[in-house]
Design a protein around this motif. Structure first.
Motif, PDB file in Angstrom:
ATOM      1  N   UNK A 203      34.376  34.987  38.143  1.00 52.63           N
ATOM      2  CA  UNK A 203      35.239  35.743  37.240  1.00 52.63           C
ATOM      3  C   UNK A 203      34.471  36.006  35.949  1.00 52.63           C
ATOM      4  N   UNK A 204      34.579  37.206  35.427  1.00 56.91           N
ATOM      5  CA  UNK A 204      33.949  37.509  34.144  1.00 56.91           C
ATOM      6  C   UNK A 204      34.371  36.469  33.113  1.00 56.91           C
ATOM      7  N   UNK A 205      33.425  35.725  32.550  1.00 53.84           N
ATOM      8  CA  UNK A 205      33.824  34.635  31.648  1.00 53.84           C
ATOM      9  C   UNK A 205      34.371  35.149  30.323  1.00 53.84           C
ATOM     10  N   UNK A 206      35.410  34.492  29.871  1.00 55.61           N
ATOM     11  CA  UNK A 206      35.985  34.739  28.549  1.00 55.61           C
ATOM     12  C   UNK A 206      35.821  33.454  27.757  1.00 55.61           C
TER      13      UNK A 206
ATOM     14  N   UNK B  42      42.643  26.150  31.806  1.00 52.17           N
ATOM     15  CA  UNK B  42      41.311  26.272  32.389  1.00 52.17           C
ATOM     16  C   UNK B  42      40.609  27.473  31.789  1.00 52.17           C
ATOM     17  N   UNK B  43      40.256  28.432  32.663  1.00 53.64           N
ATOM     18  CA  UNK B  43      39.631  29.666  32.211  1.00 53.64           C
ATOM     19  C   UNK B  43      40.512  30.856  32.534  1.00 53.64           C
ATOM     20  N   UNK B  44      40.291  31.950  31.846  1.00 55.00           N
ATOM     21  CA  UNK B  44      41.088  33.160  32.052  1.00 55.00           C
ATOM     22  C   UNK B  44      40.927  33.630  33.505  1.00 55.00           C
ATOM     23  N   UNK B  45      42.066  33.827  34.169  1.00 53.53           N
ATOM     24  CA  UNK B  45      42.129  34.396  35.530  1.00 53.53           C
ATOM     25  C   UNK B  45      41.404  33.551  36.570  1.00 53.53           C
ATOM     26  N   UNK B  46      41.330  32.252  36.362  1.00 49.74           N
ATOM     27  CA  UNK B  46      40.610  31.423  37.332  1.00 49.74           C
ATOM     28  C   UNK B  46      41.442  31.114  38.579  1.00 49.74           C
ATOM     29  N   UNK B  47      42.748  31.317  38.520  1.00 52.56           N
ATOM     30  CA  UNK B  47      43.579  31.013  39.684  1.00 52.56           C
ATOM     31  C   UNK B  47      43.935  32.314  40.408  1.00 52.56           C
ATOM     32  N   UNK B  48      45.191  32.522  40.764  1.00 49.65           N
ATOM     33  CA  UNK B  48      45.529  33.604  41.682  1.00 49.65           C
ATOM     34  C   UNK B  48      45.232  34.996  41.121  1.00 49.65           C
ATOM     35  N   UNK B  49      45.164  35.123  39.805  1.00 43.47           N
ATOM     36  CA  UNK B  49      44.892  36.448  39.222  1.00 43.47           C
ATOM     37  C   UNK B  49      43.500  36.964  39.539  1.00 43.47           C
ATOM     38  N   UNK B  50      42.586  36.087  39.969  1.00 50.56           N
ATOM     39  CA  UNK B  50      41.268  36.549  40.403  1.00 50.56           C
ATOM     40  C   UNK B  50      41.078  36.430  41.905  1.00 50.56           C
ATOM     41  N   UNK B  51      42.087  35.914  42.614  1.00 57.20           N
ATOM     42  CA  UNK B  51      41.922  35.585  44.028  1.00 57.20           C
ATOM     43  C   UNK B  51      42.750  36.490  44.944  1.00 57.20           C
TER      44      UNK B  51
ATOM     45  N   UNK C  36      40.154  42.133  40.588  1.00 51.51           N
ATOM     46  CA  UNK C  36      40.805  40.976  39.981  1.00 51.51           C
ATOM     47  C   UNK C  36      39.870  40.123  39.121  1.00 51.51           C
ATOM     48  N   UNK C  37      38.582  40.099  39.448  1.00 52.58           N
ATOM     49  CA  UNK C  37      37.658  39.292  38.667  1.00 52.58           C
ATOM     50  C   UNK C  37      37.272  39.949  37.340  1.00 52.58           C
ATOM     51  N   UNK C  38      37.647  41.215  37.173  1.00 51.31           N
ATOM     52  CA  UNK C  38      37.364  41.941  35.931  1.00 51.31           C
ATOM     53  C   UNK C  38      38.609  42.171  35.074  1.00 51.31           C
ATOM     54  N   UNK C  39      39.745  42.418  35.716  1.00 52.59           N
ATOM     55  CA  UNK C  39      40.890  42.995  35.012  1.00 52.59           C
ATOM     56  C   UNK C  39      41.475  42.069  33.950  1.00 52.59           C
ATOM     57  N   UNK C  40      41.893  40.864  34.345  1.00 53.10           N
ATOM     58  CA  UNK C  40      42.521  39.983  33.363  1.00 53.10           C
ATOM     59  C   UNK C  40      41.560  39.601  32.230  1.00 53.10           C
ATOM     60  N   UNK C  41      40.285  39.295  32.518  1.00 56.90           N
ATOM     61  CA  UNK C  41      39.360  39.057  31.406  1.00 56.90           C
ATOM     62  C   UNK C  41      39.247  40.242  30.451  1.00 56.90           C
TER      63      UNK C  41
END
Length: 443
Positions: A6-9, A50-59, A162-167
């Motif tokens: 996931x793009x790190x924030x 944890x980190x932004x979008x590390x759970x279902x929002x990136x999966x 998903x790995x880009x959007x929420x970050x």
């Protein structure tokens, strides 16, 4: 962590002493709410354990769809489609959004009739959805070797990453003045005079007058600390992604045995079209009666199992003091092991339908826990019992696409503005006011 990259924030270092609103949860619902509030001049701090979008929002699958939505969600999803169209410009970063259309395949005449009947729900929104007969489907996908009776095609639907959007949305919220705090679990809320006065985080207290809980699969546990009974369970979904592949469809496609969508990198995200795993946990018995209609409706697609998760949740504390570590600090990220049996089976069936996938190279498998409600629609609601407390959760595997609209609606409710859509169907009180709670059946 074996989940997707996931793009790190990078979280802000300084904890604000006071803000107007604290948002708990850094998935797409939480960051969308934070952005909406910040753009309106509201001071907001977003706290993510944890980190932004590390759970279902990136999966998730990355689908942005109005097709086959529960009719109760259609008005909010129509708003979300409008938001997605301009989201990259608005946030100043790529989300990977592309309007490419989604196709749902029909196996039999009953499916054709049901899907055709469903299209009437889009008529008030002037969003095109049409049925394809088998000849039209073959013309759209000449490479396909998939016998279908017909298909529902919605050109207005799309996809995003998903790995880009929420970050990207989180960074945009920070651009507008929001504080983004990662590795910062909220242990609980505080009240004064019967209403919200602040939150206690693992890094200290933040004074506020409103809180939005967008905690995904963790929301039931958090609400329970305050005697709020949010009926919520989780479902394990498994996904694989391929390396870049030539010759696959541009549109996202769903069939019973597979679902796929093209990725920004030229690969594909692939999953079963209907199979998921349900772990039996203590809450399975607690909420059995409320979830029974949904279980009967989806029985053939759910694989129940007794695993170590039963004992993990049985040992999990249901209460804790705010001056001690909470369960949210002992488990920062839900990162379940995927079912490779399901994902490999989906790829096999997809390869039969679209021969180009016979050459697909698997790059990664991952699992994610979808939080679900008994009627499979979310809670987006103020909580009457605790003035100033709000909940936005329970999106039941449909949250990614509808996330930006849900954030807008939640911000309207927090600010007591005229809501962008009628929030009545999403009220928390529907679970206690005698309403008939059941998922959409048929269309």
């Amino acid at each position: 962590m074996p989940g997707p990259f996931v793009t790190p924030v990078h979280g802000d270092l300084d904890l604000p002493q006071a803000v107007d609103v604290v948002v708990i949860g850094g998935g797409i619902i939480g960051v969308s709410t934070a952005l909406e509030l910040a753009e309106r001049g509201v001071s907001v701090a977003l706290c993510e354990k944890g980190g932004i979008a590390q759970e279902q929002s990136s999966r998730n699958w990355g689908w942005v769809r109005i097709s086959r939505r529960d009719p109760r969600e259609v008005p909010l999803m129509a708003e979300s489609l409008r938001i997605w169209e301009d989201l990259d410009r608005r946030v100043g970063r790529p989300t990977g959004y592309t309007r490419a259309g989604i196709v749902f395949c029909c196996e039999n005449d009953t499916d054709v009739q049901n899907y055709s009947n469903w299209t009437r729900h889009l008529e008030p929104w002037q969003i095109e959805a049409r049925m394809l007969d088998s000849t039209e489907f073959a013309a759209m996908f000449p490479e396909a070797q998939l016998p279908v009776k017909g298909a529902l095609y919605t050109p207005a639907d799309g996809r995003a990453e998903p790995q880009l959007a929420a970050p990207a949305i989180a960074e945009a919220a920070r651009d507008k003045g929001a504080t983004i705090l990662t590795e910062c679990a909220v242990r609980g809320i505080e009240t004064a005079g019967g209403r919200i006065s602040g939150v206690v985080t693992e890094r200290g207290r933040i004074a506020c007058s409103s809180v939005v809980l967008a905690g995904g699969a963790w929301s039931n546990l958090f609400c329970g600390l305050y005697g709020l009974d949010l009926p919520q369970l989780t479902v394990l979904a498994s996904v694989l992604r391929t390396k870049p592949l030539e010759g696959g469809p541009d549109q996202a496609i769903w069939a019973k045995d597979f679902a796929c969508r093209k990725r920004r990198d030229g690969g594909y995200s692939i999953a079963s079209g209907h199979e998921n795993i349900v772990d039996i946990v203590p809450n399975s018995f607690r909420y059995a009666r409320q979830f029974l209609p949904a279980l009967l409706e989806e029985w053939n697609s759910l694989n129940f199992r007794l695993s170590w998760r039963f004992f993990d949740e049985a040992r999990q504390p249901r209460t804790w003091a705010l001056d001690e570590a909470s369960p949210f600090e002992y488990c920062r990220v839900l990162d379940p092991e995927p079912s490779k049996r399901m994902t490999q089976k989906a790829l096999t069936e997809l390869s039969r339908a679209f021969p180009a996938f016979a050459k697909a190279e698997v790059a990664q498998h991952w699992g994610g826990r979808m939080d679900v409600t008994p009627d499979a629609i979310p809670v987006i609601s103020a909580i009457d019992a605790i003035p100033g407390f709000h909940v936005a959760t329970g999106f039941s595997g449909h949250g990614f696409g509808i996330g930006p609209g849900a954030g807008r609606l939640m911000a309207d409710i927090v600010m007591d503005r005229t809501p962008v859509v009628d929030p009545h169907e999403f009220r928390f009180s529907r679970f206690t006011d005698g309403s008939k709670i059941r998922p959409m059946t048929g269309f």
